[in-house]
Design an enzyme around this catalytic site. Structure first.
Site, PDB file in Angstrom:
ATOM      1  N   ASP A 179      38.713  31.634  38.654  1.00 15.23           N
ATOM      2  CA  ASP A 179      37.799  30.519  38.379  1.00 15.23           C
ATOM      3  C   ASP A 179      37.383  30.452  36.912  1.00 15.23           C
ATOM      4  O   ASP A 179      36.992  29.400  36.426  1.00 15.23           O
ATOM      5  CB  ASP A 179      36.558  30.645  39.262  1.00 15.23           C
ATOM      6  CG  ASP A 179      36.900  30.394  40.725  1.00 15.23           C
ATOM      7  OD1 ASP A 179      37.620  29.415  40.986  1.00 15.23           O
ATOM      8  OD2 ASP A 179      36.480  31.192  41.589  1.00 15.23           O
TER       9      ASP A 179
ATOM     10  N   LYS B 181      37.518  19.071  47.877  1.00 16.29           N
ATOM     11  CA  LYS B 181      38.834  19.151  47.238  1.00 16.29           C
ATOM     12  C   LYS B 181      39.786  18.056  47.695  1.00 16.29           C
ATOM     13  O   LYS B 181      40.960  18.058  47.312  1.00 16.29           O
ATOM     14  CB  LYS B 181      39.434  20.533  47.480  1.00 16.29           C
ATOM     15  CG  LYS B 181      38.532  21.615  46.881  1.00 16.29           C
ATOM     16  CD  LYS B 181      39.111  22.975  46.886  1.00 16.29           C
ATOM     17  CE  LYS B 181      38.132  23.956  46.271  1.00 16.29           C
ATOM     18  NZ  LYS B 181      38.682  24.747  45.199  1.00 16.29           N
TER      19      LYS B 181
ATOM     20  N   ASN C 124      42.160  37.519  40.030  1.00  9.45           N
ATOM     21  CA  ASN C 124      41.635  37.485  41.389  1.00  9.45           C
ATOM     22  C   ASN C 124      42.462  38.421  42.239  1.00  9.45           C
ATOM     23  O   ASN C 124      43.651  38.599  41.963  1.00  9.45           O
ATOM     24  CB  ASN C 124      41.799  36.067  41.969  1.00  9.45           C
ATOM     25  CG  ASN C 124      40.608  35.200  41.715  1.00  9.45           C
ATOM     26  OD1 ASN C 124      39.770  35.502  40.877  1.00  9.45           O
ATOM     27  ND2 ASN C 124      40.539  34.099  42.435  1.00  9.45           N
TER      28      ASN C 124
ATOM     29  N   PHE D 190      43.507  26.675  50.777  1.00  7.10           N
ATOM     30  CA  PHE D 190      43.120  27.922  51.439  1.00  7.10           C
ATOM     31  C   PHE D 190      41.673  28.250  51.100  1.00  7.10           C
ATOM     32  O   PHE D 190      41.174  27.850  50.037  1.00  7.10           O
ATOM     33  CB  PHE D 190      44.017  29.081  50.975  1.00  7.10           C
ATOM     34  CG  PHE D 190      45.331  29.131  51.695  1.00  7.10           C
ATOM     35  CD1 PHE D 190      46.300  28.168  51.463  1.00  7.10           C
ATOM     36  CD2 PHE D 190      45.598  30.130  52.621  1.00  7.10           C
ATOM     37  CE1 PHE D 190      47.509  28.186  52.128  1.00  7.10           C
ATOM     38  CE2 PHE D 190      46.804  30.170  53.298  1.00  7.10           C
ATOM     39  CZ  PHE D 190      47.768  29.197  53.048  1.00  7.10           C
TER      40      PHE D 190
HETATM   41  N1  CTP Z   1      41.867  26.475  43.787  1.00  7.50           N
HETATM   42  C1  CTP Z   1      42.455  25.736  42.788  1.00  7.50           C
HETATM   43  N2  CTP Z   1      42.029  25.850  41.504  1.00  7.50           N
HETATM   44  C2  CTP Z   1      40.991  26.654  41.182  1.00  7.50           C
HETATM   45  C3  CTP Z   1      40.368  27.411  42.202  1.00  7.50           C
HETATM   46  C4  CTP Z   1      40.834  27.297  43.498  1.00  7.50           C
HETATM   47  O1  CTP Z   1      43.391  24.994  43.077  1.00  7.50           O
HETATM   48  N3  CTP Z   1      40.603  26.732  39.925  1.00  7.50           N
HETATM   49  C5  CTP Z   1      42.350  26.321  45.163  1.00  7.50           C
HETATM   50  C6  CTP Z   1      42.937  27.573  45.788  1.00  7.50           C
HETATM   51  O2  CTP Z   1      44.344  27.658  45.534  1.00  7.50           O
HETATM   52  C7  CTP Z   1      42.628  27.366  47.270  1.00  7.50           C
HETATM   53  C8  CTP Z   1      41.352  26.567  47.261  1.00  7.50           C
HETATM   54  O3  CTP Z   1      41.261  25.989  45.961  1.00  7.50           O
HETATM   55  O4  CTP Z   1      43.611  26.592  47.909  1.00  7.50           O
HETATM   56  C9  CTP Z   1      40.108  27.350  47.528  1.00  7.50           C
HETATM   57  O5  CTP Z   1      39.983  28.389  46.609  1.00  7.50           O
HETATM   58  P1  CTP Z   1      38.594  29.197  46.482  1.00  7.50           P
HETATM   59  O6  CTP Z   1      38.717  30.207  45.401  1.00  7.50           O
HETATM   60  O7  CTP Z   1      38.213  29.659  47.840  1.00  7.50           O
HETATM   61  O8  CTP Z   1      37.643  27.983  46.089  1.00  7.50           O
HETATM   62  P2  CTP Z   1      36.649  27.725  44.944  1.00  7.50           P
HETATM   63  O9  CTP Z   1      36.570  26.254  44.774  1.00  7.50           O
HETATM   64  O10 CTP Z   1      37.000  28.531  43.739  1.00  7.50           O
HETATM   65  O11 CTP Z   1      35.279  28.167  45.609  1.00  7.50           O
HETATM   66  P3  CTP Z   1      34.431  29.514  45.537  1.00  7.50           P
HETATM   67  O12 CTP Z   1      33.130  29.063  44.982  1.00  7.50           O
HETATM   68  O13 CTP Z   1      34.331  29.957  46.952  1.00  7.50           O
HETATM   69  O14 CTP Z   1      35.185  30.480  44.652  1.00  7.50           O
END
Ligand code: CTP
Length: 398
Positions: A275, A338, A206, A320
């Protein structure tokens, strides 16, 4: 308001690093007043330090052109923080015994501001039981000691005794200047990206510089918290006073966060976790005509969600959300999904916000429904605001 640093230089070879430290302090718009011992002048000239600090260098109690009887008190009173770098075994011994027989030791006896001592000497001198006893005694008096680094020493020995680099001393000065309002709190911070290997030369990641997470870790440690930093691969230095747990993949980050979280008061989850990971990573480099077939992905665990489900009432979790469109709406959903106490949301499309910048534009979204919008500001300032909020939320908990 301009902060004043009283920089005491004693006679060690590492004094050659002090001009660089003065440059950093001046760049941060601090007033630098240098006091040198006679021995220090053998290693760096007063002229160099006067030019760089833009101030007269003081080295003598008995000069005719100012008031000798009170100058040591004027210098001591004007300082917001005092530093001795390098601090030789001799000056450490004198301060411990309360000896004030030259300008520097006299000024140090009169200060009321925080004092940072940076020992630097030969490894055997440093390990000498009397020097060690003195350092312990100085710590007990509430003085800050910046431990020397291990490495090759000018005397030819290898061991502990090297003066840390000017950037680290600068950071320790900032830390000594900060109020210790987070003392007693254990804070876990995650920062940087994760890397998900496809083969030994390729990975999925990322976009993340790690600057926001590092700023949170630095400010939390400076404000007295006990900080553990779980970080993916970073290209920027880690603060000197945090416990670093280096990881590569999301799975490794998950394991470390889950292991440390139960002991923590606050978790700030600034890492940009990948992800997905390649479903079948290979041990040897894949030919490119096989890549498209091999790029099958598996979903990584959502770390913050996993933490949310084991979280105790007294623990605060800050997440975040870096978004490119409808940031507030998306962040509100993430807060609930979350089980976080607060989401720091930023629209990475705004000028000066998000990746690679030293500034950010953020909004805090809290469980109570409150929203706090902030202007463009340095990431260090954003970090302080996040910590203020998290600390206030933690204090409200039973
Ligand atoms: N986060 C996490 N573990 C993951 C992905 C994200 O702990 N596998 C945490 C990040 O550290 C951040 C928050 O989740 O604090 C939001 O991350 P983000 O990538 O914006 O969220 P996602 O749930 O992955 O949503 P999106 O569909 O927008 O990617």
């Amino acid at each position: 308001m301009t902060q004043s640093v009283l920089l005491g230089v004693s006679g060690g070879i590492a004094a050659y690093k002090i001009p660089f430290l003065v440059r950093l302090l001046k760049k941060a718009e601090m007033n630098v007043q240098i006091v040198m011992t006679e021995a220090a002048k053998q290693f760096v000239t007063p002229m160099t330090l006067a030019a760089l600090s833009e101030n007269r260098v003081c080295d003598n109690m008995w000069e005719d052109d100012h008031q000798p009887s009170v100058e040591h008190i004027t210098l001591a009173d004007a300082a917001d923080v005092a530093v001795i770098a390098p601090a030789t075994a001799n000056i450490i011994g004198k301060i411990t015994s309360g000896i004030a027989d030259d300008l520097l030791t006299t000024v140090i006896t009169a200060i009321r501001c925080p004092l940072l001592i940076c020992p630097s000497m030969n490894v055997n001198m440093y390990n000498n039981p009397i020097v060690q006893r003195n350092l312990r005694a100085l710590k007990k008096c509430g003085y800050h000691i910046l431990d020397p680094e291990y490495g090759f020493l000018a005397c030819g020995w290898t061991g502990a005794g090297r003066l840390p680099e000017p950037e680290i001393i600068f950071e320790a000065i900032q830390s000594a200047l900060s109020p210790k309002d987070l003392l007693g709190l254990k804070i876990l911070v995650t920062a940087g990206p994760t890397e998900e290997p496809l083969d030994p030369v390729r990975f999925i990641t990322n976009r993340s510089s790690g600057k926001m997470g590092i700023a949170v870790a630095r400010r939390a440690a400076a404000r007295g918290a006990d900080v553990t930093l779980v970080a993916g691969p970073l290209k920027i230095p880690v603060p000197f006073n945090v416990k670093l747990i280096a990881v590569r993949t999301a799975q490794e980050m998950y394991e470390k966060v889950m292991a440390f979280f139960p002991q923590m008061d606050i978790l700030v989850k600034a890492a940009a976790v990948a992800d997905f990971r390649p479903a079948r990573p290979r041990d040897s480099k894949m030919p490119k005509d096989e890549l498209d077939k091999a790029l099958q992905l598996e979903t990584n665990l959502d770390i913050i969600k996993a933490v949310g489900s084991v979280k105790k009432d007294c623990q605060i979790v800050v997440g975040f959300a870096a978004e490119t469109d409808r940031p507030i709406e998306k962040a509100k959903k993430k807060l609930t999904k979350k089980n976080a106490d607060m989401i720091v949301v930023n629209d990475v499309g705004l000028p000066g916000a998000g990746f690679d910048h030293d500034t950010n534009v953020v909004t805090f979204i809290l469980r109570s429904g409150e929203m706090e919008q902030h202007e463009l500001m340095p990431k260090e300032k954003v970090a302080d605001l996040i910590l203020d909020r998290a600390n206030a939320l933690q204090r409200k908990k039973p």
